[in-house]
Design a protein around this motif. Structure first.
Motif, PDB file in Angstrom:
ATOM      1  N   THR A  48      35.712  51.697  40.459  1.00 31.14           N
ATOM      2  CA  THR A  48      34.915  50.756  41.234  1.00 31.14           C
ATOM      3  C   THR A  48      35.578  49.386  41.138  1.00 31.14           C
ATOM      4  O   THR A  48      35.743  48.851  40.041  1.00 31.14           O
ATOM      5  CB  THR A  48      33.477  50.676  40.687  1.00 31.14           C
ATOM      6  N   VAL A  49      35.985  48.854  42.278  1.00 33.38           N
ATOM      7  CA  VAL A  49      36.677  47.563  42.297  1.00 33.38           C
ATOM      8  C   VAL A  49      35.854  46.585  43.129  1.00 33.38           C
ATOM      9  O   VAL A  49      35.598  46.819  44.311  1.00 33.38           O
ATOM     10  CB  VAL A  49      38.093  47.701  42.890  1.00 33.38           C
ATOM     11  N   ARG A  50      35.452  45.509  42.499  1.00 34.32           N
ATOM     12  CA  ARG A  50      34.672  44.464  43.173  1.00 34.32           C
ATOM     13  C   ARG A  50      35.151  43.099  42.692  1.00 34.32           C
ATOM     14  O   ARG A  50      35.698  42.969  41.605  1.00 34.32           O
ATOM     15  CB  ARG A  50      33.175  44.592  42.860  1.00 34.32           C
ATOM     16  N   ALA A  51      34.889  42.086  43.509  1.00 34.10           N
ATOM     17  CA  ALA A  51      35.223  40.711  43.123  1.00 34.10           C
ATOM     18  C   ALA A  51      34.080  40.127  42.311  1.00 34.10           C
ATOM     19  O   ALA A  51      33.423  39.165  42.711  1.00 34.10           O
ATOM     20  CB  ALA A  51      35.504  39.866  44.362  1.00 34.10           C
ATOM     21  N   THR A  52      33.835  40.722  41.140  1.00 29.38           N
ATOM     22  CA  THR A  52      32.783  40.253  40.239  1.00 29.38           C
ATOM     23  C   THR A  52      33.373  40.047  38.850  1.00 29.38           C
ATOM     24  O   THR A  52      34.305  40.753  38.451  1.00 29.38           O
ATOM     25  CB  THR A  52      31.634  41.284  40.167  1.00 29.38           C
ATOM     26  N   PRO A  53      32.844  39.101  38.079  1.00 29.87           N
ATOM     27  CA  PRO A  53      33.427  38.774  36.770  1.00 29.87           C
ATOM     28  C   PRO A  53      33.533  39.959  35.815  1.00 29.87           C
ATOM     29  O   PRO A  53      34.449  40.021  35.004  1.00 29.87           O
ATOM     30  CB  PRO A  53      32.478  37.705  36.227  1.00 29.87           C
ATOM     31  N   GLY A  54      32.592  40.912  35.874  1.00 34.11           N
ATOM     32  CA  GLY A  54      32.613  42.015  34.931  1.00 34.11           C
ATOM     33  C   GLY A  54      33.483  43.183  35.339  1.00 34.11           C
ATOM     34  O   GLY A  54      33.615  44.146  34.568  1.00 34.11           O
ATOM     35  N   ASN A  55      34.108  43.118  36.517  1.00 39.32           N
ATOM     36  CA  ASN A  55      34.920  44.231  36.985  1.00 39.32           C
ATOM     37  C   ASN A  55      36.225  44.329  36.205  1.00 39.32           C
ATOM     38  O   ASN A  55      36.847  43.317  35.891  1.00 39.32           O
ATOM     39  CB  ASN A  55      35.198  44.074  38.472  1.00 39.32           C
ATOM     40  N   ALA A  56      36.661  45.556  35.902  1.00 41.43           N
ATOM     41  CA  ALA A  56      37.864  45.756  35.088  1.00 41.43           C
ATOM     42  C   ALA A  56      39.109  45.182  35.745  1.00 41.43           C
ATOM     43  O   ALA A  56      39.992  44.638  35.067  1.00 41.43           O
ATOM     44  CB  ALA A  56      38.053  47.247  34.801  1.00 41.43           C
ATOM     45  N   VAL A  57      39.212  45.303  37.070  1.00 44.26           N
ATOM     46  CA  VAL A  57      40.388  44.775  37.760  1.00 44.26           C
ATOM     47  C   VAL A  57      40.403  43.248  37.690  1.00 44.26           C
ATOM     48  O   VAL A  57      41.456  42.634  37.472  1.00 44.26           O
ATOM     49  CB  VAL A  57      40.430  45.264  39.220  1.00 44.26           C
ATOM     50  N   ILE A  58      39.246  42.623  37.859  1.00 44.87           N
ATOM     51  CA  ILE A  58      39.167  41.163  37.759  1.00 44.87           C
ATOM     52  C   ILE A  58      39.500  40.716  36.334  1.00 44.87           C
ATOM     53  O   ILE A  58      40.224  39.722  36.129  1.00 44.87           O
ATOM     54  CB  ILE A  58      37.769  40.665  38.160  1.00 44.87           C
ATOM     55  N   LYS A  59      39.001  41.436  35.332  1.00 46.15           N
ATOM     56  CA  LYS A  59      39.321  41.082  33.944  1.00 46.15           C
ATOM     57  C   LYS A  59      40.826  41.195  33.689  1.00 46.15           C
ATOM     58  O   LYS A  59      41.412  40.344  32.998  1.00 46.15           O
ATOM     59  CB  LYS A  59      38.555  41.992  32.992  1.00 46.15           C
ATOM     60  N   THR A  60      41.437  42.235  34.234  1.00 46.54           N
ATOM     61  CA  THR A  60      42.885  42.404  34.068  1.00 46.54           C
ATOM     62  C   THR A  60      43.638  41.299  34.788  1.00 46.54           C
ATOM     63  O   THR A  60      44.625  40.762  34.270  1.00 46.54           O
ATOM     64  CB  THR A  60      43.322  43.781  34.593  1.00 46.54           C
ATOM     65  N   LEU A  61      43.168  40.950  35.983  1.00 49.02           N
ATOM     66  CA  LEU A  61      43.790  39.857  36.730  1.00 49.02           C
ATOM     67  C   LEU A  61      43.715  38.559  35.937  1.00 49.02           C
ATOM     68  O   LEU A  61      44.697  37.805  35.873  1.00 49.02           O
ATOM     69  CB  LEU A  61      43.091  39.694  38.085  1.00 49.02           C
ATOM     70  N   MET A  62      42.581  38.284  35.314  1.00 53.74           N
ATOM     71  CA  MET A  62      42.443  37.075  34.506  1.00 53.74           C
ATOM     72  C   MET A  62      43.397  37.106  33.318  1.00 53.74           C
ATOM     73  O   MET A  62      44.001  36.082  32.967  1.00 53.74           O
ATOM     74  CB  MET A  62      41.001  36.919  34.032  1.00 53.74           C
ATOM     75  N   ASP A  63      43.557  38.276  32.688  1.00 54.88           N
ATOM     76  CA  ASP A  63      44.506  38.399  31.580  1.00 54.88           C
ATOM     77  C   ASP A  63      45.925  38.079  32.041  1.00 54.88           C
ATOM     78  O   ASP A  63      46.694  37.416  31.328  1.00 54.88           O
ATOM     79  CB  ASP A  63      44.461  39.814  30.995  1.00 54.88           C
ATOM     80  N   ILE A  64      46.267  38.546  33.233  1.00 54.04           N
ATOM     81  CA  ILE A  64      47.605  38.297  33.786  1.00 54.04           C
ATOM     82  C   ILE A  64      47.789  36.811  34.067  1.00 54.04           C
ATOM     83  O   ILE A  64      48.836  36.223  33.744  1.00 54.04           O
ATOM     84  CB  ILE A  64      47.820  39.134  35.058  1.00 54.04           C
ATOM     85  N   LEU A  65      46.782  36.181  34.666  1.00 50.75           N
ATOM     86  CA  LEU A  65      46.876  34.753  34.959  1.00 50.75           C
ATOM     87  C   LEU A  65      47.009  33.937  33.670  1.00 50.75           C
ATOM     88  O   LEU A  65      47.736  32.942  33.631  1.00 50.75           O
ATOM     89  CB  LEU A  65      45.655  34.293  35.752  1.00 50.75           C
ATOM     90  N   ARG A  66      46.325  34.370  32.613  1.00 55.83           N
ATOM     91  CA  ARG A  66      46.432  33.644  31.339  1.00 55.83           C
ATOM     92  C   ARG A  66      47.820  33.770  30.736  1.00 55.83           C
ATOM     93  O   ARG A  66      48.290  32.855  30.051  1.00 55.83           O
ATOM     94  CB  ARG A  66      45.381  34.173  30.358  1.00 55.83           C
ATOM     95  N   ILE A  67      48.477  34.901  30.963  1.00 59.71           N
ATOM     96  CA  ILE A  67      49.845  35.072  30.468  1.00 59.71           C
ATOM     97  C   ILE A  67      50.807  34.175  31.250  1.00 59.71           C
ATOM     98  O   ILE A  67      51.709  33.549  30.686  1.00 59.71           O
ATOM     99  CB  ILE A  67      50.268  36.551  30.572  1.00 59.71           C
ATOM    100  N   ILE A  68      50.609  34.092  32.560  1.00 60.25           N
ATOM    101  CA  ILE A  68      51.505  33.294  33.403  1.00 60.25           C
ATOM    102  C   ILE A  68      51.256  31.802  33.197  1.00 60.25           C
ATOM    103  O   ILE A  68      52.192  31.015  33.038  1.00 60.25           O
ATOM    104  CB  ILE A  68      51.308  33.671  34.883  1.00 60.25           C
ATOM    105  N   TYR A  69      49.982  31.403  33.207  1.00 54.98           N
ATOM    106  CA  TYR A  69      49.621  29.988  33.068  1.00 54.98           C
ATOM    107  C   TYR A  69      49.025  29.733  31.679  1.00 54.98           C
ATOM    108  O   TYR A  69      47.979  29.099  31.549  1.00 54.98           O
ATOM    109  CB  TYR A  69      48.617  29.599  34.155  1.00 54.98           C
ATOM    110  N   PHE A  70      49.728  30.225  30.661  1.00 54.00           N
ATOM    111  CA  PHE A  70      49.201  30.129  29.301  1.00 54.00           C
ATOM    112  C   PHE A  70      49.090  28.698  28.816  1.00 54.00           C
ATOM    113  O   PHE A  70      48.301  28.398  27.898  1.00 54.00           O
ATOM    114  CB  PHE A  70      50.092  30.928  28.337  1.00 54.00           C
ATOM    115  N   ASP A  71      49.863  27.793  29.397  1.00 51.88           N
ATOM    116  CA  ASP A  71      49.858  26.400  28.946  1.00 51.88           C
ATOM    117  C   ASP A  71      49.118  25.483  29.918  1.00 51.88           C
ATOM    118  O   ASP A  71      49.267  24.267  29.877  1.00 51.88           O
ATOM    119  CB  ASP A  71      51.286  25.900  28.747  1.00 51.88           C
ATOM    120  N   GLU A  72      48.307  26.077  30.814  1.00 50.92           N
ATOM    121  CA  GLU A  72      47.529  25.289  31.760  1.00 50.92           C
ATOM    122  C   GLU A  72      46.082  25.765  31.762  1.00 50.92           C
ATOM    123  O   GLU A  72      45.776  26.884  31.340  1.00 50.92           O
ATOM    124  CB  GLU A  72      48.105  25.429  33.180  1.00 50.92           C
ATOM    125  N   LYS A  73      45.204  24.923  32.259  1.00 49.02           N
ATOM    126  CA  LYS A  73      43.794  25.283  32.356  1.00 49.02           C
ATOM    127  C   LYS A  73      43.559  26.033  33.662  1.00 49.02           C
ATOM    128  O   LYS A  73      43.871  25.531  34.736  1.00 49.02           O
ATOM    129  CB  LYS A  73      42.915  24.034  32.292  1.00 49.02           C
TER     130      LYS A  73
END
Length: 245
Positions: free
Chosen positions: A182-207
Protein backbone atom coordinates in the motif's frame (compact mmCIF):
# COMPACT_ATOMS: atom_id res chain seq x y z
CA UNK A 1 8.07 -16.06 -4.30
CA UNK A 2 9.55 -17.40 -1.11
CA UNK A 3 9.15 -16.11 2.42
CA UNK A 4 12.71 -14.82 2.21
CA UNK A 5 11.57 -12.12 -0.20
CA UNK A 6 8.52 -11.08 1.80
CA UNK A 7 8.46 -7.55 3.20
CA UNK A 8 9.71 -7.07 6.73
CA UNK A 9 13.14 -7.35 8.25
CA UNK A 10 15.92 -5.49 10.00
CA UNK A 11 18.20 -2.89 8.39
CA UNK A 12 21.77 -3.93 7.63
CA UNK A 13 24.64 -2.93 9.92
CA UNK A 14 25.91 0.61 9.52
CA UNK A 15 29.13 -0.57 7.87
CA UNK A 16 27.20 -1.93 4.87
CA UNK A 17 25.96 1.53 3.95
CA UNK A 18 29.31 2.68 2.60
CA UNK A 19 30.46 1.24 -0.72
CA UNK A 20 34.21 1.03 -1.06
CA UNK A 21 35.55 1.80 -4.52
CA UNK A 22 38.85 3.14 -5.77
CA UNK A 23 37.04 4.87 -8.64
CA UNK A 24 34.49 6.68 -6.47
CA UNK A 25 35.19 10.36 -5.72
CA UNK A 26 35.63 11.30 -2.10
CA UNK A 27 32.25 12.09 -0.51
CA UNK A 28 31.48 15.21 1.45
CA UNK A 29 32.72 15.04 5.00
CA UNK A 30 30.22 12.95 6.97
CA UNK A 31 28.40 11.66 3.88
CA UNK A 32 27.44 8.01 3.41
CA UNK A 33 26.68 6.06 0.27
CA UNK A 34 23.81 3.61 0.09
CA UNK A 35 23.70 0.12 -1.36
CA UNK A 36 20.83 -1.77 -2.98
CA UNK A 37 20.83 -3.95 0.14
CA UNK A 38 20.35 -0.88 2.33
CA UNK A 39 17.33 0.24 0.30
CA UNK A 40 15.86 -3.28 0.48
CA UNK A 41 16.39 -3.60 4.25
CA UNK A 42 15.08 -0.09 4.98
CA UNK A 43 11.87 -0.77 3.08
CA UNK A 44 11.41 -4.10 4.85
CA UNK A 45 11.94 -2.48 8.23
CA UNK A 46 9.30 0.20 7.58
CA UNK A 47 6.81 -2.27 6.10
CA UNK A 48 7.25 -4.50 9.14
CA UNK A 49 6.72 -1.65 11.59
CA UNK A 50 3.68 -0.52 9.66
CA UNK A 51 2.23 -4.05 9.78
CA UNK A 52 1.75 -4.00 6.02
CA UNK A 53 1.55 -7.78 5.66
CA UNK A 54 1.55 -9.61 2.36
CA UNK A 55 4.18 -7.37 0.77
CA UNK A 56 6.62 -9.11 -1.57
CA UNK A 57 9.64 -6.99 -2.40
CA UNK A 58 11.89 -7.82 -5.37
CA UNK A 59 15.47 -9.02 -5.15
CA UNK A 60 17.79 -6.26 -3.82
CA UNK A 61 19.53 -6.08 -7.21
CA UNK A 62 16.49 -4.25 -8.58
CA UNK A 63 17.54 -1.21 -6.52
CA UNK A 64 20.99 -0.96 -8.17
CA UNK A 65 20.12 1.96 -10.43
CA UNK A 66 18.22 3.76 -7.68
CA UNK A 67 21.21 3.39 -5.34
CA UNK A 68 23.47 4.87 -8.02
CA UNK A 69 21.07 7.79 -8.46
CA UNK A 70 20.95 8.43 -4.73
CA UNK A 71 24.74 8.30 -4.46
CA UNK A 72 25.03 10.82 -7.28
CA UNK A 73 22.92 13.19 -5.19
CA UNK A 74 25.03 12.37 -2.12
CA UNK A 75 28.06 13.61 -4.05
CA UNK A 76 26.31 16.75 -5.30
CA UNK A 77 22.97 17.50 -3.63
CA UNK A 78 21.10 20.04 -5.77
CA UNK A 79 20.47 23.33 -4.02
CA UNK A 80 17.58 25.74 -4.52
CA UNK A 81 19.57 27.99 -6.84
CA UNK A 82 20.53 25.13 -9.16
CA UNK A 83 16.97 23.81 -9.33
CA UNK A 84 15.67 27.33 -9.91
CA UNK A 85 17.90 27.63 -12.99
CA UNK A 86 16.86 24.16 -14.11
CA UNK A 87 13.17 25.01 -13.86
CA UNK A 88 13.76 28.24 -15.75
CA UNK A 89 15.29 26.22 -18.58
CA UNK A 90 12.40 23.74 -18.37
CA UNK A 91 9.85 26.53 -18.75
CA UNK A 92 11.80 27.86 -21.74
CA UNK A 93 11.83 24.42 -23.40
CA UNK A 94 8.12 23.94 -22.79
CA UNK A 95 7.38 27.33 -24.33
CA UNK A 96 9.48 26.33 -27.35
CA UNK A 97 7.52 23.06 -27.57
CA UNK A 98 4.31 25.05 -28.10
CA UNK A 99 6.00 26.97 -30.92
CA UNK A 100 7.29 23.77 -32.53
CA UNK A 101 3.88 22.10 -32.28
CA UNK A 102 2.26 25.12 -33.92
CA UNK A 103 4.78 24.93 -36.76
CA UNK A 104 4.14 21.20 -37.14
CA UNK A 105 0.39 21.81 -37.43
CA UNK A 106 1.01 24.36 -40.20
CA UNK A 107 3.11 21.85 -42.13
CA UNK A 108 0.48 19.17 -41.59
CA UNK A 109 -2.14 21.42 -43.19
CA UNK A 110 0.22 22.09 -46.11
CA UNK A 111 0.95 18.38 -46.53
CA UNK A 112 -2.74 17.53 -46.60
CA UNK A 113 -3.24 19.94 -49.52
CA UNK A 114 -0.89 18.01 -51.79
CA UNK A 115 -2.79 15.90 -54.33
CA UNK A 116 -2.42 12.17 -53.83
CA UNK A 117 -0.40 11.81 -57.01
CA UNK A 118 3.03 10.33 -57.74
CA UNK A 119 4.28 13.73 -58.87
CA UNK A 120 3.80 15.05 -55.34
CA UNK A 121 5.22 12.01 -53.53
CA UNK A 122 8.62 13.65 -52.90
CA UNK A 123 6.97 16.75 -51.46
CA UNK A 124 4.85 14.60 -49.15
CA UNK A 125 7.93 12.75 -47.90
CA UNK A 126 9.85 15.96 -47.30
CA UNK A 127 6.97 17.47 -45.36
CA UNK A 128 6.57 14.27 -43.33
CA UNK A 129 10.26 14.37 -42.35
CA UNK A 130 10.02 18.04 -41.35
CA UNK A 131 6.93 17.35 -39.24
CA UNK A 132 8.58 14.41 -37.47
CA UNK A 133 11.61 16.56 -36.64
CA UNK A 134 9.38 19.28 -35.19
CA UNK A 135 7.47 16.72 -33.11
CA UNK A 136 10.58 14.94 -31.78
CA UNK A 137 11.15 15.42 -27.98
CA UNK A 138 13.98 17.76 -27.06
CA UNK A 139 15.41 16.62 -23.75
CA UNK A 140 13.83 15.63 -20.43
CA UNK A 141 11.54 18.66 -20.21
CA UNK A 142 9.99 17.63 -23.53
CA UNK A 143 9.67 13.93 -22.70
CA UNK A 144 6.25 12.82 -21.46
CA UNK A 145 7.82 10.04 -19.36
CA UNK A 146 10.17 12.36 -17.47
CA UNK A 147 9.11 14.09 -14.27
CA UNK A 148 10.45 17.42 -15.57
CA UNK A 149 7.76 17.43 -18.24
CA UNK A 150 5.11 17.99 -15.55
CA UNK A 151 4.87 21.52 -14.13
CA UNK A 152 5.41 21.81 -10.40
CA UNK A 153 4.12 24.27 -7.84
CA UNK A 154 6.00 27.58 -8.20
CA UNK A 155 6.99 27.57 -4.53
CA UNK A 156 8.50 24.11 -4.84
CA UNK A 157 10.12 24.43 -8.24
CA UNK A 158 13.14 26.17 -6.70
CA UNK A 159 13.69 23.69 -3.88
CA UNK A 160 16.44 21.13 -4.24
CA UNK A 161 14.96 18.52 -1.91
CA UNK A 162 11.64 18.49 -3.85
CA UNK A 163 13.44 17.80 -7.11
CA UNK A 164 15.50 15.02 -5.53
CA UNK A 165 12.44 13.44 -3.91
CA UNK A 166 10.66 13.27 -7.26
CA UNK A 167 13.78 11.81 -8.90
CA UNK A 168 14.19 8.90 -6.46
CA UNK A 169 10.49 8.18 -5.97
CA UNK A 170 9.50 6.33 -9.22
CA UNK A 171 11.35 3.05 -8.57
CA UNK A 172 10.19 2.95 -4.95
CA UNK A 173 6.53 3.34 -5.91
CA UNK A 174 6.49 1.07 -8.95
CA UNK A 175 8.27 -1.92 -7.41
CA UNK A 176 6.47 -1.66 -4.08
CA UNK A 177 3.03 -1.45 -5.71
CA UNK A 178 3.90 -4.46 -7.86
CA UNK A 179 4.85 -6.23 -4.62
CA UNK A 180 1.31 -5.67 -3.28
CA UNK A 181 2.31 -2.82 -0.98
CA UNK A 182 0.00 0.00 0.00
CA UNK A 183 1.62 3.23 -1.16
CA UNK A 184 0.17 6.58 -0.14
CA UNK A 185 1.46 10.11 0.37
CA UNK A 186 0.98 9.89 4.14
CA UNK A 187 3.59 10.25 6.92
CA UNK A 188 3.14 6.68 8.18
CA UNK A 189 3.55 5.00 4.80
CA UNK A 190 6.65 2.79 4.42
CA UNK A 191 7.61 4.32 1.08
CA UNK A 192 7.37 7.85 2.49
CA UNK A 193 9.44 6.81 5.52
CA UNK A 194 12.08 5.34 3.21
CA UNK A 195 12.03 8.48 1.08
CA UNK A 196 12.63 10.58 4.19
CA UNK A 197 15.55 8.33 5.17
CA UNK A 198 17.04 8.85 1.71
CA UNK A 199 16.60 12.62 1.89
CA UNK A 200 18.30 12.66 5.30
CA UNK A 201 21.29 10.81 3.85
CA UNK A 202 21.57 13.24 0.93
CA UNK A 203 20.87 16.43 2.91
CA UNK A 204 22.40 15.24 6.17
CA UNK A 205 23.93 18.65 6.88
CA UNK A 206 20.80 20.68 6.09
CA UNK A 207 17.38 21.12 7.64
CA UNK A 208 14.68 19.26 5.75
CA UNK A 209 10.98 20.18 5.67
CA UNK A 210 8.43 18.26 7.67
CA UNK A 211 7.21 14.89 6.43
CA UNK A 212 3.80 16.46 5.78
CA UNK A 213 5.39 19.00 3.44
CA UNK A 214 7.25 16.24 1.60
CA UNK A 215 4.01 14.23 1.28
CA UNK A 216 2.25 17.21 -0.25
CA UNK A 217 5.13 17.72 -2.68
CA UNK A 218 5.10 14.14 -4.01
CA UNK A 219 1.42 13.22 -3.76
CA UNK A 220 0.72 13.74 -7.47
CA UNK A 221 3.85 11.80 -8.44
CA UNK A 222 2.86 8.89 -6.23
CA UNK A 223 -0.54 8.60 -7.88
CA UNK A 224 1.07 8.86 -11.31
CA UNK A 225 3.57 6.06 -10.67
CA UNK A 226 0.96 3.89 -8.97
CA UNK A 227 -0.99 4.00 -12.23
CA UNK A 228 2.15 3.31 -14.25
CA UNK A 229 3.02 0.32 -12.08
CA UNK A 230 -0.22 -1.34 -13.12
CA UNK A 231 0.42 -0.84 -16.83
CA UNK A 232 2.67 -2.85 -19.12
CA UNK A 233 6.22 -1.52 -18.62
CA UNK A 234 6.97 -1.47 -22.36
CA UNK A 235 3.70 -0.01 -23.62
CA UNK A 236 4.79 3.58 -24.26
CA UNK A 237 1.38 4.64 -25.55
CA UNK A 238 -0.24 3.50 -22.30
CA UNK A 239 2.42 5.26 -20.23
CA UNK A 240 1.94 8.55 -22.06
CA UNK A 241 -1.84 8.34 -21.73
CA UNK A 242 -1.42 7.88 -17.97
CA UNK A 243 1.03 10.74 -17.66
CA UNK A 244 -0.96 13.10 -19.88
CA UNK A 245 -4.65 12.08 -19.79
Amino acid sequence: MTDKTKGGGKPPPADTVVIGSANRPAPRAGALYVTPEWIDATLRMHFEKGRNSGVYLPHPDVWTFLAARINRFVNQPPNNHQIGRLMHDVAKRQKERKTLDAAARILERDRDQFPDLEAFADFQRQWAIAISVLRFPRGAADNALDQLSRPVHPQQSIRGWAYVAREVLPDLVVFCVRGRATVRATPGNAVIKTLMDILRIIYFDEKLPSVNTVCKSVSTDIEKYKAISKSHPYDRETWESLLHP
